[in-house]
Design a protein around this motif. Structure first.
Motif, PDB file in Angstrom:
ATOM      1  N   LEU A  24      58.598-120.297  36.683  1.00 21.86           N
ATOM      2  CA  LEU A  24      57.739-119.384  35.936  1.00 21.86           C
ATOM      3  C   LEU A  24      56.786-118.616  36.855  1.00 21.86           C
ATOM      4  N   ILE A  25      56.141-119.304  37.782  1.00 20.56           N
ATOM      5  CA  ILE A  25      55.207-118.641  38.695  1.00 20.56           C
ATOM      6  C   ILE A  25      55.943-117.620  39.554  1.00 20.56           C
ATOM      7  N   GLY A  26      57.127-117.986  40.033  1.00 22.55           N
ATOM      8  CA  GLY A  26      57.921-117.040  40.828  1.00 22.55           C
ATOM      9  C   GLY A  26      58.269-115.794  40.042  1.00 22.55           C
ATOM     10  N   ILE A  35      60.939-114.065  31.693  1.00 26.28           N
ATOM     11  CA  ILE A  35      60.620-115.372  31.123  1.00 26.28           C
ATOM     12  C   ILE A  35      59.294-115.272  30.377  1.00 26.28           C
ATOM     13  N   PRO A  36      59.279-115.587  29.081  1.00 19.43           N
ATOM     14  CA  PRO A  36      58.024-115.544  28.325  1.00 19.43           C
ATOM     15  C   PRO A  36      57.003-116.528  28.897  1.00 19.43           C
ATOM     16  N   VAL A  37      55.732-116.154  28.845  1.00 15.52           N
ATOM     17  CA  VAL A  37      54.652-116.970  29.408  1.00 15.52           C
ATOM     18  C   VAL A  37      53.739-117.458  28.299  1.00 15.52           C
ATOM     19  N   VAL A  46      56.888-122.257  25.339  1.00 13.99           N
ATOM     20  CA  VAL A  46      57.261-120.842  25.264  1.00 13.99           C
ATOM     21  C   VAL A  46      58.244-120.440  26.361  1.00 13.99           C
ATOM     22  N   CYS A  47      58.150-121.054  27.536  1.00 15.02           N
ATOM     23  CA  CYS A  47      58.958-120.638  28.694  1.00 15.02           C
ATOM     24  C   CYS A  47      60.286-121.383  28.785  1.00 15.02           C
ATOM     25  N   LEU A  77      61.727-126.350  30.782  1.00 12.59           N
ATOM     26  CA  LEU A  77      60.584-125.435  30.725  1.00 12.59           C
ATOM     27  C   LEU A  77      60.413-124.822  32.111  1.00 12.59           C
ATOM     28  N   ALA A  78      60.416-123.503  32.190  1.00 12.62           N
ATOM     29  CA  ALA A  78      60.347-122.809  33.480  1.00 12.62           C
ATOM     30  C   ALA A  78      59.096-123.178  34.270  1.00 12.62           C
ATOM     31  N   CYS A  79      58.031-123.526  33.583  1.00  9.43           N
ATOM     32  CA  CYS A  79      56.796-123.896  34.277  1.00  9.43           C
ATOM     33  C   CYS A  79      56.890-125.262  34.941  1.00  9.43           C
TER      34      CYS A  79
END
Length: 103
Positions: A24-26, A35-37, A46-47, A77-79
């Protein structure tokens, strides 16, 4: 640096991630809005993405957002995901995620 390809984005998004960064940060640093934040800490879900290909390590994810069957199907989760190689991902909408948990 790992290259991330977001397959179902319109248009297709590709960005690079610095080693040690979350997916997510990338994405945010590369100004990709693929990617939704939400909360950025795993609390909101959400991610949610589906990892199509590539290796990564992840931090713990709440079963409220990633059930066991989703995790087995590549959802994360992308985070909470830290890429170790080039990856292909799909951003997941809520109805897709719910169906994956019911299987």
């Amino acid at each position: 640096m790992p290259t991330i390809t977001v397959e179902n984005a319109t248009p297709c998004r590709v960005f690079e991630i610095t080693p040690g960064e979350s997916l997510l940060i990338g994405s945010e640093k590369c100004l990709s809005r693929a990617i939704p934040v939400g909360c950025r800490g795993g609390g909101c879900g959400v991610c949610k993405v589906r990892i199509v290909a590539g290796s990564y390590h992840s931090k713990c994810m709440s079963k409220a957002h990633i059930c066991e069957s989703q995790a087995e199907a590549g959802y994360a989760l992308a985070c909470r995901v830290y890429p170790l190689s080039d990856m292909r991902i799909e951003v997941v909408n809520q109805s897709q995620a719910e169906k994956a948990c019911l299987k």
